[in-house]
Design an enzyme around this catalytic site. Structure first.
Site, PDB file in Angstrom:
ATOM      1  N   GLY A  15       0.798  -1.224   0.000  1.00 40.48           N
ATOM      2  CA  GLY A  15       0.000   0.000   0.000  1.00 40.48           C
ATOM      3  C   GLY A  15       0.825   1.266   0.000  1.00 40.48           C
ATOM      4  N   ASP A  63      -3.755  -9.262   6.019  1.00 37.81           N
ATOM      5  CA  ASP A  63      -2.887  -9.151   7.190  1.00 37.81           C
ATOM      6  C   ASP A  63      -2.027 -10.405   7.145  1.00 37.81           C
ATOM      7  OD1 ASP A  63      -1.701  -9.382   9.653  1.00 37.81           O
ATOM      8  OD2 ASP A  63      -3.483  -8.802  10.795  1.00 37.81           O
ATOM      9  N   VAL A  64      -0.716 -10.242   6.990  1.00 38.59           N
ATOM     10  CA  VAL A  64       0.143 -11.417   6.789  1.00 38.59           C
ATOM     11  C   VAL A  64       0.172 -12.344   8.003  1.00 38.59           C
ATOM     12  CG1 VAL A  64       1.622 -10.367   5.027  1.00 38.59           C
ATOM     13  CG2 VAL A  64       2.261 -10.167   7.456  1.00 38.59           C
ATOM     14  N   SER A 142      16.898  -6.177   6.760  1.00 39.35           N
ATOM     15  CA  SER A 142      17.286  -4.808   7.124  1.00 39.35           C
ATOM     16  C   SER A 142      18.724  -4.821   7.623  1.00 39.35           C
ATOM     17  CB  SER A 142      16.376  -4.306   8.253  1.00 39.35           C
ATOM     18  OG  SER A 142      16.910  -3.130   8.842  1.00 39.35           O
ATOM     19  N   TYR A 154      13.050  -6.216  16.359  1.00 40.07           N
ATOM     20  CA  TYR A 154      13.144  -6.031  14.894  1.00 40.07           C
ATOM     21  C   TYR A 154      14.430  -6.666  14.358  1.00 40.07           C
ATOM     22  CZ  TYR A 154      12.960  -3.183  10.555  1.00 40.07           C
ATOM     23  OH  TYR A 154      12.916  -2.734   9.251  1.00 40.07           O
ATOM     24  N   ALA A 157      14.066 -10.357  14.282  1.00 41.66           N
ATOM     25  CA  ALA A 157      13.186 -10.754  13.173  1.00 41.66           C
ATOM     26  C   ALA A 157      13.920 -10.646  11.842  1.00 41.66           C
ATOM     27  CB  ALA A 157      11.933  -9.868  13.159  1.00 41.66           C
ATOM     28  N   LYS A 158      14.656  -9.545  11.643  1.00 37.00           N
ATOM     29  CA  LYS A 158      15.316  -9.331  10.347  1.00 37.00           C
ATOM     30  C   LYS A 158      16.503 -10.276  10.161  1.00 37.00           C
ATOM     31  CE  LYS A 158      12.761  -6.123   8.474  1.00 37.00           C
ATOM     32  NZ  LYS A 158      11.799  -6.536   7.432  1.00 37.00           N
TER      33      LYS A 158
END
Ligand code: NAP
Length: 253
Positions: A15, A63-64, A142, A154, A157-158
């Protein structure tokens, strides 16, 4: 002729920001694209703009973190276009905090969107790719994977996305499916604008301070990342598998 002529792509978080730039680039390179986003309206308006330009794309609210929404949208894309060639796992959020202040919810929500979401999408998409003996999966990591103060959730996760990428590359390579990752540095999007707002810092000041540490001497734009994703998604990248490309204006790791 575009570099993705005849291909069908599924992009999450399309989006706005990097996801939107990627979907636009793909469509302009001749791909048919399913633009998905948690916010169905922004996905629909991004898709409508491309349809106006003559592209064959559609939007879906996904929504993933919802396995049913992911699987339904993948099915819709395959029903509509007869195949699925490219998946871009781009949807992402940040919930920054130092570890002593980080809540269970901040930790879980970030791992859920990036890792569980990426898993749901990859598992649903690879089925069609393996059947067709062709596929390209690009996961957005990232530079924070290498460590970043206030981002233990984060960063975990990355970094997890990079391990996930390499393992899928090993599992799926023999079926003509490559799996790679792009790891952006500082990119000007709503995500970085929201970080500036949360810290009470003027966005332009934040950009200027980020640029001081970027050898290329400028900040990144969504199109910089979209160009790297396009390379991994293209036909000619068929022997590039399980790689992480830092798109950060300088060397990392
Ligand atoms: P953005 O402008 O915030 O866009 C992220 C998009 O993901 C938004 O459209 C958001 O939807 C969507 N999203 C969030 N949670 C979702 C969910 N559960 N299911 C589906 N969609 C969801 O961020 P961006 O900067 O373009 O980031 C794109 C990717 O690049 C992310 O994975 C991010 O971690 C990564 N990245 C960004 C930077 C950077 O500097 N910007 C650097 C490195 C990596 P809503 O609009 O509804 O919130």
């Amino acid at each position: 002729m575009g570099r993705l002529e005849g291909r069908v792509a599924f992009v999450t978080g399309a989006g706005r920001g990097i996801g939107r730039a990627t979907a636009e680039r793909f469509a302009r390179e001749g791909a048919r694209v399913c633009l998905t986003d948690m916010d169905g309206e922004v996905a629909a308006s991004a898709a409508a703009q491309l349809v106006d330009e003559g592209a064959d794309v559609f939007a879906a609210k996904v929504d993933v973190t919802s396995r049913t929404e992911v699987e339904e949208a993948v099915r819709k894309a395959v029903d509509r276009y007869g195949r699925l060639d490219i998946l871009v796992n781009n949807a992402g959020i940040t919930r920054d905090n130092l570890i002593f202040r980080m809540s269970d919810d901040e930790w879980r929500s970030v791992l859920n969107v990036h890792l569980v979401g990426g898993f749901f999408c990859a598992r649903a998409a690879q089925k069609h790719m393996v059947e067709n003996e062709y596929g390209r999966i690009v996961n957005v990591s990232s530079v924070s994977a290498l460590g970043n103060r206030g981002q233990s959730n984060y960063s975990a996760a990355k970094a997890g996305i990079q391990g996930f990428t390499k393992t899928l590359a090993i599992e799926l390579g023999r079926y003509g499916v490559t799996v790679n990752s792009v790891a952006p540095g500082f990119i000007e999007t709503e995500m970085t604008r929201e970080t500036a707002a949360r810290l009470g810092v003027d966005f332009e000041d934040m950009v200027a301070s980020a640029v001081e540490d970027i050898p290329a001497g400028r900040s990144g734009k969504p199109n910089d990342v979209a160009a790297a994703i396009l390379f991994f998604a293209s036909e000619e990248a068929s022997f590039v598998n399980g790689q992480v490309l830092y798109v950060a204006g300088g060397p990392k790791d």
